[in-house]
Design a protein around this motif. Structure first.
Motif, PDB file in Angstrom:
ATOM      1  N   ALA A  38      -1.861  -2.266 -13.322  1.00  0.00           N
ATOM      2  CA  ALA A  38      -1.207  -3.151 -12.352  1.00  0.00           C
ATOM      3  C   ALA A  38      -1.587  -2.757 -10.917  1.00  0.00           C
ATOM      4  N   ARG A  39      -1.677  -1.462 -10.649  1.00  0.00           N
ATOM      5  CA  ARG A  39      -2.093  -1.011  -9.310  1.00  0.00           C
ATOM      6  C   ARG A  39      -3.512  -1.473  -9.007  1.00  0.00           C
ATOM      7  N   SER A  40      -4.396  -1.412 -10.004  1.00  0.00           N
ATOM      8  CA  SER A  40      -5.778  -1.857  -9.804  1.00  0.00           C
ATOM      9  C   SER A  40      -5.835  -3.348  -9.497  1.00  0.00           C
ATOM     10  N   LYS A  41      -5.046  -4.123 -10.231  1.00  0.00           N
ATOM     11  CA  LYS A  41      -5.015  -5.574  -9.985  1.00  0.00           C
ATOM     12  C   LYS A  41      -4.493  -5.876  -8.590  1.00  0.00           C
ATOM     13  N   LEU A  42      -3.488  -5.148  -8.162  1.00  0.00           N
ATOM     14  CA  LEU A  42      -2.926  -5.361  -6.830  1.00  0.00           C
ATOM     15  C   LEU A  42      -3.946  -5.006  -5.750  1.00  0.00           C
ATOM     16  N   GLY A  51      13.377   2.477  -0.946  1.00  0.00           N
ATOM     17  CA  GLY A  51      13.258   2.024   0.439  1.00  0.00           C
ATOM     18  C   GLY A  51      12.044   1.127   0.632  1.00  0.00           C
ATOM     19  N   THR A  52      10.960   1.496  -0.007  1.00  0.00           N
ATOM     20  CA  THR A  52       9.738   0.686   0.090  1.00  0.00           C
ATOM     21  C   THR A  52       9.935  -0.671  -0.559  1.00  0.00           C
ATOM     22  N   GLN A  67       0.836  -1.201   0.000  1.00  0.00           N
ATOM     23  CA  GLN A  67       0.000   0.000   0.000  1.00  0.00           C
ATOM     24  C   GLN A  67       0.871   1.251   0.000  1.00  0.00           C
ATOM     25  N   ARG A  68       1.952   1.227   0.769  1.00  0.00           N
ATOM     26  CA  ARG A  68       2.874   2.366   0.797  1.00  0.00           C
ATOM     27  C   ARG A  68       3.436   2.621  -0.599  1.00  0.00           C
ATOM     28  N   ARG A  69       3.839   1.543  -1.255  1.00  0.00           N
ATOM     29  CA  ARG A  69       4.371   1.698  -2.617  1.00  0.00           C
ATOM     30  C   ARG A  69       3.290   2.208  -3.544  1.00  0.00           C
ATOM     31  N   SER A  70       2.104   1.658  -3.413  1.00  0.00           N
ATOM     32  CA  SER A  70       0.993   2.062  -4.264  1.00  0.00           C
ATOM     33  C   SER A  70       0.655   3.545  -4.073  1.00  0.00           C
ATOM     34  N   ASP A  71       0.806   4.024  -2.860  1.00  0.00           N
ATOM     35  CA  ASP A  71       0.555   5.440  -2.584  1.00  0.00           C
ATOM     36  C   ASP A  71       1.644   6.343  -3.163  1.00  0.00           C
ATOM     37  N   LEU A  72       2.868   5.862  -3.246  1.00  0.00           N
ATOM     38  CA  LEU A  72       3.966   6.649  -3.805  1.00  0.00           C
ATOM     39  C   LEU A  72       3.904   6.738  -5.335  1.00  0.00           C
ATOM     40  N   ILE A  73       3.375   5.713  -5.959  1.00  0.00           N
ATOM     41  CA  ILE A  73       3.432   5.609  -7.422  1.00  0.00           C
ATOM     42  C   ILE A  73       2.741   6.773  -8.133  1.00  0.00           C
ATOM     43  N   PRO A  74       1.526   7.186  -7.732  1.00  0.00           N
ATOM     44  CA  PRO A  74       0.910   8.308  -8.469  1.00  0.00           C
ATOM     45  C   PRO A  74       1.773   9.571  -8.465  1.00  0.00           C
ATOM     46  N   ASN A  75       2.434   9.855  -7.350  1.00  0.00           N
ATOM     47  CA  ASN A  75       3.305  11.028  -7.306  1.00  0.00           C
ATOM     48  C   ASN A  75       4.482  10.873  -8.259  1.00  0.00           C
ATOM     49  N   LEU A  76       5.065   9.685  -8.287  1.00  0.00           N
ATOM     50  CA  LEU A  76       6.178   9.422  -9.189  1.00  0.00           C
ATOM     51  C   LEU A  76       5.723   9.533 -10.646  1.00  0.00           C
ATOM     52  N   VAL A  77       4.575   8.920 -10.943  1.00  0.00           N
ATOM     53  CA  VAL A  77       4.051   8.950 -12.308  1.00  0.00           C
ATOM     54  C   VAL A  77       3.756  10.391 -12.729  1.00  0.00           C
ATOM     55  N   ASN A  78       3.133  11.181 -11.866  1.00  0.00           N
ATOM     56  CA  ASN A  78       2.828  12.569 -12.219  1.00  0.00           C
ATOM     57  C   ASN A  78       4.083  13.391 -12.448  1.00  0.00           C
ATOM     58  N   THR A  79       5.120  13.121 -11.694  1.00  0.00           N
ATOM     59  CA  THR A  79       6.387  13.818 -11.887  1.00  0.00           C
ATOM     60  C   THR A  79       6.982  13.464 -13.249  1.00  0.00           C
ATOM     61  N   VAL A  80       6.945  12.188 -13.593  1.00  0.00           N
ATOM     62  CA  VAL A  80       7.495  11.751 -14.878  1.00  0.00           C
ATOM     63  C   VAL A  80       6.630  12.244 -16.029  1.00  0.00           C
ATOM     64  N   LYS A  81       5.309  12.271 -15.848  1.00  0.00           N
ATOM     65  CA  LYS A  81       4.395  12.713 -16.917  1.00  0.00           C
ATOM     66  C   LYS A  81       4.751  14.104 -17.421  1.00  0.00           C
TER      67      LYS A  81
END
Length: 188
Positions: free
Chosen positions: A77-81, A129-130, A47-61
């Motif tokens: 993949a996040r939805s499946k998880l 770290g996550t 869940q911690r990783r899943s919460d970090l991913i949108p911020n990372l994706v938005n930064t890369v976008k």
């Protein structure tokens, strides 16, 4: 043998007969709870990783808007998880998400200005770290499951485990293809 000695032997025998099943049952309950706690720790880290991913994706976008397929893959993949209902589904979805993240981080190599962005660097460190926490949580879970499954199969505890319905727990295994390196094609 006198009467007192016979009574003492009978009492000791009864205590042993009662003590073994009670002790075995309590050990199984304790090991099962340790296993459940370890599974919960995996969920927490995922869940911690899943919460970090949108911020990372938005930064890369902001830097790599043309890389739309990777963003879609990560979202799927996040939805499946999030919808995984057992350990194997969770492992499969986790593998897909890890592959998508690997491709995302490989895409970043094409954008040096993104790699120097402080927000991206901070998110990358948190994600790394996550990922380490997730690996440790998986190991802890598998250790707890191994201890539990071993104990429930040993005699005489196996009798108690079958009477009280202590079921075997599955190990956390990577899904098929987890060992395959994700392909990254920058020509598209």
């Amino acid at each position: 043998m006198n009467k007192g000695m016979k009574i003492a032997i009978i009492v000791i025998g009864i205590l042993i007969i009662i003590g073994i099943p009670v002790s075995g049952y309590n050990q199984l309950v304790s090991l099962e709870q340790t296993t459940n706690s370890a599974a919960s720790n995996i969920d927490t880290q995922l869940q911690r990783r899943s919460d970090l991913i949108p911020n990372l994706v938005n930064t890369v976008k902001g830097y790599a808007a043309q890389e739309k397929t990777i963003f879609t893959d990560i979202a799927n993949a996040r939805s499946k998880l999030a919808g995984a209902t057992n350990v194997q589904e969770q492992a499969t979805a986790d593998t897909q998400l890890s592959g998508s993240l690997s491709r995302l981080l490989a895409i970043v190599e094409n954008y040096p200005e993104l790699k120097s962005n402080q927000n991206f660097r901070d998110l990358s460190v948190q994600l790394e770290g996550t990922e380490n926490r997730i690996a440790i949580a998986r190991q802890d879970y598998n250790t707890a499951v191994t201890n539990y499954n071993t104990k429930r199969r040993k005699f005489p505890i196996n009798i108690i485990s079958s009477i009280f319905g202590f079921q075997e727990k599955p190990l956390y295994k990577a899904s098929e293809g987890a060992k395959d390196v994700p392909s990254v094609d920058f020509t598209k």
